[in-house]
Design an enzyme around this catalytic site. Structure first.
Site, short mmCIF file in Angstrom:
data_model
loop_
_atom_site.label_atom_id
_atom_site.label_comp_id
_atom_site.label_asym_id
_atom_site.label_seq_id
_atom_site.Cartn_x
_atom_site.Cartn_y
_atom_site.Cartn_z
N CYS A 154 0.67 -0.98 0.16
CA CYS A 154 0.00 0.04 0.26
C CYS A 154 0.69 1.54 -0.05
CB CYS A 154 -1.28 0.14 1.33
SG CYS A 154 -1.93 1.34 1.25
N CYS A 157 -0.37 4.49 2.20
CA CYS A 157 0.13 4.18 3.45
C CYS A 157 0.78 4.20 3.80
CB CYS A 157 -0.96 3.09 3.84
SG CYS A 157 -2.67 2.36 2.80
N ASP A 158 1.93 3.78 3.30
CA ASP A 158 3.34 3.89 3.15
C ASP A 158 4.70 4.30 3.08
OD1 ASP A 158 2.38 1.26 5.46
OD2 ASP A 158 3.19 -0.24 4.19
C1 LIG Z 1 -0.27 -4.49 5.17
C2 LIG Z 1 -1.10 -3.99 4.32
C3 LIG Z 1 -1.40 -2.78 4.97
C4 LIG Z 1 -2.66 -1.35 4.80
N1 LIG Z 1 -1.62 -0.39 5.49
C5 LIG Z 1 -3.10 0.72 5.70
C6 LIG Z 1 -3.17 1.78 5.77
O1 LIG Z 1 -1.77 2.30 6.93
N2 LIG Z 1 -4.26 2.72 6.09
C7 LIG Z 1 -5.02 2.55 5.65
O2 LIG Z 1 -6.28 3.41 4.75
N3 LIG Z 1 -5.37 1.47 4.65
C8 LIG Z 1 -4.41 0.18 5.14
N4 LIG Z 1 -4.34 -0.76 3.67
C9 LIG Z 1 -5.54 -0.88 3.51
C10 LIG Z 1 -6.87 -1.98 4.38
O3 LIG Z 1 -6.37 -2.37 5.55
C11 LIG Z 1 -8.03 -2.01 4.13
O4 LIG Z 1 -8.89 -1.11 2.81
C12 LIG Z 1 -9.19 -2.94 4.93
O5 LIG Z 1 -8.97 -3.00 5.82
C13 LIG Z 1 -10.34 -2.79 3.44
O6 LIG Z 1 -11.08 -3.50 5.30
P1 LIG Z 1 -12.29 -4.19 4.88
O7 LIG Z 1 -13.71 -4.06 5.61
O8 LIG Z 1 -13.54 -3.72 3.82
O9 LIG Z 1 -11.75 -5.54 4.74
P2 LIG Z 1 -10.82 -6.47 5.13
O10 LIG Z 1 -10.32 -5.95 6.34
O11 LIG Z 1 -10.68 -7.31 3.70
O12 LIG Z 1 -12.24 -7.26 6.42
C14 LIG Z 1 -12.68 -9.00 5.63
C15 LIG Z 1 -13.27 -9.50 6.52
O13 LIG Z 1 -13.81 -10.07 6.16
C16 LIG Z 1 -14.13 -11.45 6.58
N5 LIG Z 1 -14.79 -12.90 5.96
C17 LIG Z 1 -13.98 -12.77 4.03
N6 LIG Z 1 -14.81 -13.41 4.48
C18 LIG Z 1 -15.49 -14.14 4.38
C19 LIG Z 1 -16.26 -15.18 4.63
N7 LIG Z 1 -16.37 -16.70 4.17
N8 LIG Z 1 -17.21 -15.24 6.73
C20 LIG Z 1 -16.54 -15.15 7.20
N9 LIG Z 1 -15.31 -14.36 7.16
C21 LIG Z 1 -15.20 -12.95 5.78
C22 LIG Z 1 -12.20 -11.51 7.05
O14 LIG Z 1 -11.99 -12.59 7.77
C23 LIG Z 1 -12.67 -10.11 7.64
O15 LIG Z 1 -12.54 -9.70 8.67
C24 LIG Z 1 -3.42 -1.59 4.38
C25 LIG Z 1 -3.89 -3.38 3.77
C26 LIG Z 1 -2.81 -3.99 3.77
C27 LIG Z 1 -3.03 -5.84 3.41
#
Ligand SMILES: Cc1cc2nc3c(=O)[nH]c(=O)nc-3n(C[C@H](O)[C@H](O)[C@H](O)COP(=O)(O)OP(=O)(O)OC[C@H]3O[C@@H](n4cnc5c(N)ncnc54)[C@H](O)[C@@H]3O)c2cc1C
Length: 330
Positions: A154, A157-158
Site C-alpha cells: 500500500c 499508506c506506507d
Molecule cells: C499490509 C497492509 C497495510 C495497509 N495499511 C493501510 C494503512 O496504513 N491505512 C489504510 O487506510 N489502509 C491500509 N490498508 C488497506 C486497509 O487495510 C483495507 O482497505 C481495509 O482493511 C479494508 O477493510 P474491509 O472491512 O473492507 O475488509 P478487510 O479488512 O479485508 O476485512 C474483511 C473481513 O471479512 C472476513 N471474511 C471474508 N470472507 C469471509 C467469510 N466467508 N466468512 C466470514 N468472514 C469472512 C475476514 O475475516 C475479515 O474480517 C492496508 C492493507 C494491507 C494489506
C-alpha cells in the site's frame, strides 16, 4: 455453545448470542473496518444484528502502523482493531469469531439463509457483505518474511515512511505507475520493475516519463526480495538476456492488484471485471436486501477510513430498506 469474544483488551469467553431461531434484521459478514462500522451503525439504529468473521480485524490486523486514520496520529494495526472491537462490543453486538460463512441462499420470502462453519444456519432480512480483499502477492522468496520490514502492499499508506530512500515498485498497471508517481515525491529514487510491458494508460505513463527520479525496468522479473531483517533490494532477471542483477532499495511496493473475497456471493450479485461487487452510492447491490461495503466492492481507493465509512452507509441504507419493507407490509 461457548465462543470466544474479543473485548479489545484481552479475550473472555461468553455465551454465544447468535441464535439460529432468530430472524435477524441484519447479518454482517466480516469484521474489517467495513463490517465493524456497519455493526456499530446498525445497532445504534436499534436493529437486531449479528456478525460473522473468519479473522477479527481483517487486513488492519496485518498492518504494522496506521498513520492516516483521522484523529489518530499513529497506531499499530492491532491496537486500532482493539479499539474498533471494544467500541462494537460495548454495544453488545454478537460477533461469531473464527467462523466462515460458506453459503447464502435467498428464500422464497426474499429473506436470506446463511450456512456457517459447524453446520449452523442463520436467517436474516438483510445482509451486509464486507468480506474485504487480499493484496495479490508476487510469490517470491523474502516477500513474506520482509512484509512490514520494507515490503508493502500500500503506497498510499506506507509511502511517507520512505522519505529520501530508494524504493522499487513492482507492477505495470495504472495503480503501480500511479504509486510510483506518488512515491517519487517522497523517495529519493523510484524504480518500476515489471515482468512485461506497462499496461497503464498512456496519460499516466506520460506523467511518469516527465519525472526525473523514476526509472523503468520492463521485461524484468523479480526473483527474490533481499534483506535480513529489513529490505536491502531485489534480485531480478532480464527476461530477454537472462541476465540477473541486484537492484538496491530500502522499500519494495507490490502493486499488482487485489483479489476481492467474492467467492461467497459471486453467483448471487453482479461483479465488475475485477471481481468486485458493484454497488451504488447507497451500497445497494443488484439484489434487494443485499448490501456490500469496503474492499470487496467497486468503490475506489482501498483504505481503512473509506471501508469504515462505506460500512456505515451500508448499514444506514439497509435500515432504510427495512423501514420500507415494514411500511409496505403495514
Ligand atoms: C499490509 C497492509 C497495510 C495497509 N495499511 C493501510 C494503512 O496504513 N491505512 C489504510 O487506510 N489502509 C491500509 N490498508 C488497506 C486497509 O487495510 C483495507 O482497505 C481495509 O482493511 C479494508 O477493510 P474491509 O472491512 O473492507 O475488509 P478487510 O479488512 O479485508 O476485512 C474483511 C473481513 O471479512 C472476513 N471474511 C471474508 N470472507 C469471509 C467469510 N466467508 N466468512 C466470514 N468472514 C469472512 C475476514 O475475516 C475479515 O474480517 C492496508 C492493507 C494491507 C494489506
Amino acid at each position: 455453545m461457548d465462543l470466544k469474544l474479543d473485548l479489545g483488551f484481552g479475550s473472555v469467553t461468553k455465551k454465544e448470542k447468535l441464535n439460529e431461531n432468530t430472524l435477524y434484521d441484519m447479518l454482517i459478514i466480516g469484521t474489517g473496518p467495513a463490517g465493524l462500522n456497519a455493526a456499530l451503525y446498525a445497532k445504534r439504529k436499534g436493529l437486531e444484528v449479528g456478525v460473522f468473521t473468519s479473522k477479527q480485524g481483517g487486513q488492519v490486523a496485518d498492518t504494522s502502523i496506521v498513520e492516516n486514520y483521522l484523529g489518530i496520529t499513529d497506531i499499530s494495526g492491532e491496537a486500532l482493531v482493539q479499539q474498533f472491537v471494544a467500541h462494537v462490543n460495548q454495544l453488545k453486538v454478537p460477533v461469531l469469531q473464527d467462523t466462515f460463512v460458506n453459503k447464502i441462499i435467498q428464500n422464497d420470502n426474499g429473506f436470506f439463509e446463511l450456512s456457517v462453519s459447524g453446520d449452523r444456519h442463520f436467517k436474516t432480512k438483510t445482509l451486509v457483505v464486507a468480506t474485504g480483499s487480499n493484496p495479490r502477492k508476487l510469490g517470491v522468496p523474502g516477500e513474506e518474511s520482509l512484509t512490514g520490514k520494507g515490503v508493502s502492499y500500500c503506497a498510499i499508506c506506507d509511502g511517507p515512511l520512505f522519505q529520501d530512500l530508494d524504493v522499487i515498485v513492482s507492477g505495470g498497471g495504472n495503480s503501480a505507475v500511479e504509486a510510483a508517481i506518488d512515491l517519487s515525491k517522497v523517495a529519493r529514487k523510484v524504480t518500476i520493475v515489471h515482468r512485461s510491458k506497462l499496461r497503464a494508460d498512456q496519460i499516466v505513463i506520460d506523467k511518469m516519463d516527465s519525472i526525473d527520479n523514476i526509472d523503468l525496468l520492463i521485461e524484468t522479473q523479480i526473483l527474490e526480495v533481499l534483506g535480513d531483517n529489513k529490505v536491502s533490494g531485489v534480485r531480478a532477471k532480464d527476461k530477454n538476456t537472462g541476465e540477473e542483477k541486484v537492484i538496491e532499495a530500502q522499500g519494495v511496493f507490490i502493486e499488482i492488484g487485489y483479489l476481492p473475497n467474492n467467492e461467497l456471493v459471486k453467483s448471487l450479485v453482479k461483479l465488475n471485471d475485477h471481481g468486485e461487487i458493484i454497488v451504488n452510492s447507497k451500497n445497494e447491490t443488484n439484489v434487494g436486501g443485499i448490501f456490500a461495503a469496503g474492499d470487496v466492492t467497486d468503490v475506489p481507493y482501498k483504505q481503512i477510513v473509506i471501508s469504515a465509512s462505506e460500512g456505515a452507509k451500508a448499514a444506514l441504507s439497509a435500515n432504510d430498506y427495512l423501514n420500507k419493507l415494514q411500511n409496505d407490509n403495514a
